[in-house]
Design an enzyme around this catalytic site. Structure first.
Site, PDB file in Angstrom:
ATOM      1  N   LEU A 235     -36.344  13.655  63.658  1.00  0.00           N
ATOM      2  CA  LEU A 235     -37.103  12.532  63.092  1.00  0.00           C
ATOM      3  C   LEU A 235     -38.490  13.026  62.677  1.00  0.00           C
ATOM      4  CD1 LEU A 235     -36.152   9.468  65.295  1.00  0.00           C
ATOM      5  CD2 LEU A 235     -35.811   9.745  62.845  1.00  0.00           C
ATOM      6  N   HIS A 236     -38.508  13.838  61.627  1.00  0.00           N
ATOM      7  CA  HIS A 236     -39.749  14.387  61.107  1.00  0.00           C
ATOM      8  C   HIS A 236     -39.871  14.058  59.630  1.00  0.00           C
ATOM      9  CE1 HIS A 236     -40.409  16.552  64.803  1.00  0.00           C
ATOM     10  NE2 HIS A 236     -39.139  16.909  64.775  1.00  0.00           N
ATOM     11  N   ALA A 237     -41.071  13.820  59.164  1.00  0.00           N
ATOM     12  CA  ALA A 237     -41.406  13.587  57.763  1.00  0.00           C
ATOM     13  C   ALA A 237     -40.427  12.647  57.051  1.00  0.00           C
ATOM     14  CB  ALA A 237     -41.558  14.901  57.031  1.00  0.00           C
TER      15      ALA A 237
END
Length: 93
Positions: free
Chosen positions: A14-16
């Site tokens: 759950l990044h960028a």
């Protein structure tokens, strides 16, 4: 309280971009939802900074929860989005 436990389907976690997709979907659900790592403290799923702060990795288990009316359907859709690493919120489950 309704709850869904799912593994993050996006390889990068759950990044960028995946976090942005998730936060937009959580906000669009119209239901207050929290997200947490399996044994962590829940944070507001509609907050980009809070979601990024989780540092959830691909394959890691997260917990989505809500006690609002309509939570079951909203959590089902968000769980599908996260588990399958989709690019947008599914209309139907």
């Amino acid at each position: 309280m309704a709850e869904r436990r799912v593994n993050v389907g996006w390889a990068e976690g759950l990044h960028a971009r995946p976090a942005s997709i998730f936060v937009r979907a959580a906000t669009a659900s119209g239901v207050p939802i929290t997200i947490a790592k399996a044994d962590g403290n829940p944070v507001n799923a509609a907050s980009m900074l809070a979601v990024l702060g989780l540092g959830a990795q691909g394959g890691e288990e997260i917990v989505l929860a809500s006690d609002a009316e309509g939570a079951e359907a909203a959590l089902d859709r968000l769980a599908k989005l996260v588990a399958e690493g989709l690019e947008e919120l599914p209309e139907t489950v």
